[in-house]
Design a protein around this motif. Structure first.
Motif, short mmCIF file in Angstrom:
data_model
loop_
_atom_site.label_atom_id
_atom_site.label_comp_id
_atom_site.label_asym_id
_atom_site.label_seq_id
_atom_site.Cartn_x
_atom_site.Cartn_y
_atom_site.Cartn_z
N PRO A 146 -15.27 -61.27 -32.42
CA PRO A 146 -14.37 -60.39 -31.29
C PRO A 146 -13.18 -61.29 -30.80
N ALA A 147 -12.08 -60.84 -30.59
CA ALA A 147 -11.13 -61.70 -30.15
C ALA A 147 -10.89 -61.73 -28.44
N ILE A 148 -11.42 -60.67 -28.07
CA ILE A 148 -11.70 -60.62 -26.54
C ILE A 148 -13.10 -60.65 -26.16
N TYR A 149 -13.24 -61.50 -25.09
CA TYR A 149 -14.82 -61.56 -24.74
C TYR A 149 -14.94 -61.59 -23.08
N VAL A 150 -16.06 -61.22 -22.90
CA VAL A 150 -16.36 -61.11 -21.31
C VAL A 150 -17.22 -62.05 -20.87
N TRP B 70 -4.95 -75.05 -32.91
CA TRP B 70 -3.62 -74.28 -32.71
C TRP B 70 -3.47 -73.17 -31.56
N ILE B 71 -4.10 -72.07 -32.15
CA ILE B 71 -3.94 -70.77 -31.31
C ILE B 71 -4.78 -71.04 -29.89
N GLY B 72 -5.77 -71.62 -29.96
CA GLY B 72 -6.69 -72.00 -28.94
C GLY B 72 -5.97 -72.67 -27.80
N ASP B 73 -5.36 -73.79 -28.17
CA ASP B 73 -4.76 -74.85 -27.47
C ASP B 73 -3.52 -73.80 -27.05
N PHE B 74 -2.77 -73.28 -27.55
CA PHE B 74 -1.47 -72.47 -27.25
C PHE B 74 -1.80 -71.65 -26.07
N LEU B 75 -2.95 -70.79 -26.38
CA LEU B 75 -2.85 -69.67 -25.43
C LEU B 75 -3.59 -70.48 -24.05
N ARG B 76 -4.25 -71.34 -23.95
CA ARG B 76 -4.82 -72.18 -22.69
C ARG B 76 -3.72 -72.68 -21.99
N ARG B 77 -2.65 -73.35 -22.72
CA ARG B 77 -1.49 -74.13 -21.98
C ARG B 77 -0.67 -73.02 -21.72
N SER B 78 -0.62 -71.98 -22.21
CA SER B 78 0.55 -70.81 -21.70
C SER B 78 -0.03 -69.95 -20.93
N ILE C 185 -15.15 -60.74 -16.26
CA ILE C 185 -13.80 -61.22 -16.54
C ILE C 185 -13.36 -61.19 -17.95
N LEU C 186 -12.36 -60.41 -18.43
CA LEU C 186 -11.89 -60.30 -19.56
C LEU C 186 -10.97 -61.39 -20.08
N LYS C 187 -10.98 -62.16 -21.20
CA LYS C 187 -10.13 -63.24 -21.79
C LYS C 187 -10.03 -63.01 -23.23
N LEU C 188 -8.79 -63.45 -23.73
CA LEU C 188 -8.66 -63.78 -25.25
C LEU C 188 -9.52 -64.86 -25.62
N ARG C 189 -10.20 -64.94 -26.70
CA ARG C 189 -10.96 -65.84 -27.02
C ARG C 189 -10.31 -67.04 -27.42
N THR C 190 -10.27 -68.17 -26.93
CA THR C 190 -9.81 -69.43 -27.26
C THR C 190 -10.78 -70.56 -28.11
N MET C 191 -12.15 -70.19 -27.94
CA MET C 191 -12.85 -71.14 -28.53
C MET C 191 -13.76 -70.77 -29.63
N HIS C 192 -14.44 -71.53 -30.23
CA HIS C 192 -15.26 -71.06 -31.41
C HIS C 192 -16.49 -70.54 -30.92
N ARG C 193 -17.21 -69.58 -31.92
CA ARG C 193 -18.37 -68.44 -31.21
C ARG C 193 -19.41 -69.44 -31.05
N GLY D 132 -2.17 -57.54 -28.41
CA GLY D 132 -2.39 -57.07 -29.72
C GLY D 132 -2.02 -58.31 -30.61
N LEU D 133 -0.92 -58.72 -30.58
CA LEU D 133 -0.56 -59.81 -31.73
C LEU D 133 -1.35 -60.79 -31.45
N MET D 134 -1.71 -61.24 -30.19
CA MET D 134 -2.61 -62.48 -30.06
C MET D 134 -4.21 -62.33 -30.75
N VAL D 135 -4.58 -61.09 -30.48
CA VAL D 135 -5.78 -60.60 -31.01
C VAL D 135 -5.90 -60.93 -32.62
N LEU D 136 -4.82 -60.52 -33.21
CA LEU D 136 -4.70 -60.24 -34.37
C LEU D 136 -4.75 -61.88 -35.11
N MET D 137 -4.04 -62.71 -34.33
CA MET D 137 -3.94 -64.08 -34.69
C MET D 137 -5.25 -64.95 -34.62
N ILE D 138 -5.92 -64.71 -33.67
CA ILE D 138 -7.19 -64.97 -33.30
C ILE D 138 -8.42 -64.72 -34.50
#
Length: 487
Positions: free
Chosen positions: A321-325, A381-389, A338-346, A308-314
């Protein structure tokens, strides 16, 4: 939050350096470290286990159990049981035993140590009644602590040549070269290549180790080494049996068989290899599924606030949408959502196409890895962090609950990625479910090119077992914290 991950990884590295510094301060010769380091670690593990068990009972107000744990006979009994069980199981022999094999042996030791502790105390009439619980608990706790201490001590022992044994490569040619390089890349196997020997006439060698000449010459110089034989077409089993070394390990050329589940059978004088295809065993699949649910359900409940916190930051950085399929290829080649938090531009695909059209270097990198080191599609920032972690993959716990994914398996790739592999390998991948984590994540991650990806997944599928899955799960967290190869 990114600092939390890096701090955890650097903290573990500091602990390893601290342990190494303490051992270095003792000034012990390497042969003494080789034989005493792991038993000493187990003695410390037993002491810590008894202390932690005592503290645990004290904190929950169980004074009687706490005093029984601190009984003068229990700490030495737990220590003796741990040392005896590990000695019998061969854990103090670090030569030629990989991390997975050592993990499996240590788990067996966790089961054996309490029984042995109770047996030792029973001989003195002290294992009955209320003492049984603290004795068993302290013995069980000693196992994981011993494993952690081994992980901390091992890098120091490897650096000081106190882990494993020197290895003499017997043979020549490409197979021997690959074998030497593999042993050098994996020092945890405990076989340190010191040179090679061959009775065949060899010219300029590409071996990354010294040439000791003939096998007889090498035996005179290094008779105490382990002979590791590259079984090429010119080497027979008779040659192996006659080698003048106490320990000989024969390594056949690639024959396409699993390496972790092969048992030897004597068939009237002939050697037989029995291979268990556990990946196709229905009972094993059910056990794996039950274990996945036991892990995935609580993990998803714990992860929901973080998601939920990551969705808000995205949403704050990139509207939409912060979660994409995304469609990936799953079991039996069927597409799975497959569900993923969105780390890329639309408009990610357009940005990628534009970059590949104008940058030849980016095209080459994309064609080799299907990844980019500097990807214009990734959110700042947020995209790189989510992917690296790897936090962008937390929603896939829902896919695990649904049965679309396994907790551990080959990496789920999109169709355009799968098409780059050979038809034979595509069929092999389709025989198992893809996984949330896998062997790729604890080894190369995004640093692996298509050839390496195929090799990693082939090894996992051919050698699958519940032990291998447990090993991967335990190695996933350190790999994610270190962010090795993550893009």
């Amino acid at each position: 939050m990114s600092n939390t991950f890096s701090d955890a990884a650097s903290g573990f590295a500091r602990a390893q350096r601290a342990v190494g510094g303490a051992l270095r301060g003792l000034g012990l010769p390497h042969w003494m470290l080789r034989w005493l380091a792991l038993p000493a670690a187990d003695i410390l593990a037993a002491a810590l286990a008894v202390a932690l068990t005592f503290m645990g009972f004290t904190m929950i107000g169980s004074a009687q159990a706490a005093m029984l744990t601190w009984n003068s006979a229990i700490p030495p009994a737990v220590t003796a049981a741990l040392l005896i069980s590990h000695l019998v199981l061969g854990l103090y022999d670090t030569t030629g035993h990989g991390s997975l094999e050592r993990l499996r042996t240590r788990v067996i030791g966790v089961l054996a140590t309490p029984c042995l502790t109770v047996t030792i105390l029973a001989a003195f009439g002290m294992a009955g009644g209320p003492a049984f619980l603290p004795i068993s608990l302290a013995s069980v706790v000693a196992g994981p602590i011993g494993l952690l201490l081994e992980v901390l001590v091992r890098p120091f022992l490897i650096r000081h040549q106190a882990w494993g044994s020197p290895a003499l490569l017997v043979g020549s040619g490409p197979s021997a070269v690959r074998l030497a390089e593999r042993l050098q890349r994996q020092p945890a196997l405990g076989l340190r290549p010191i040179g090679f020997a061959s009775d065949a006439r060899v010219g300029e060698s590409m071996m990354p180790v010294a040439n000791f000449g003939t096998i007889a010459d090498a035996a005179r110089l290094h008779g105490g080494a382990v002979a590791v034989v590259a079984m090429t077409s010119g080497v027979t089993t008779v040659d192996v049996a006659r080698l003048p070394f106490r320990r000989v390990i024969a390594v056949p050329e690639d024959i396409g068989l699993p390496t972790l589940r092969v048992n030897f059978r004597s068939l009237g004088g002939d050697l037989g290899l029995e291979v268990s295809n556990l990946a196709q065993a229905e009972g094993q699949r059910w056990v794996k599924r039950c274990i996945e649910l036991c892990i995935a359900v609580p993990a998803l409940l714990v992860a929901l606030p973080l998601i939920g916190l990551m969705v808000l930051m995205i949403r704050l950085i990139s509207p939409g949408p912060a979660i994409y399929v995304q469609s990936r290829i799953g079991f039996h080649g069927q597409p799975v959502a497959i569900l993923k938090l969105r780390t890329m531009h639309r408009d990610a695909e357009g940005l990628l196409a534009e970059l590949l059209a104008r940058d030849a270097g980016a095209r080459e990198e994309w064609n080799r890895y299907m990844k980019l080191t500097r990807d214009p599609r990734v959110l700042p920032w947020i995209g790189d962090f989510l992917r690296r972690s790897s936090l962008d993959e937390l929603p896939q716990l829902w896919n695990v609950l649904r049965g679309d994914l396994s907790l551990v398996g080959p990496r789920p790739f999109p169709g355009y990625h799968i098409e780059r592999f050979s038809t034979e390998f595509q069929k092999l991948r389709e025989s198992v479910k893809p996984g949330l984590t896998g062997l790729w994540q604890i080894s190369e991650r995004s640093n692996a090119d298509l050839r390496q990806q195929e090799a990693i997944d082939t090894f996992y599928i051919q050698n699958w077992s519940l032990w291998l899955d447990l090993y991967i799960v335990l190695k996933t967290l350190p790999a994610v914290l270190a962010a090795r190869g993550a893009r």
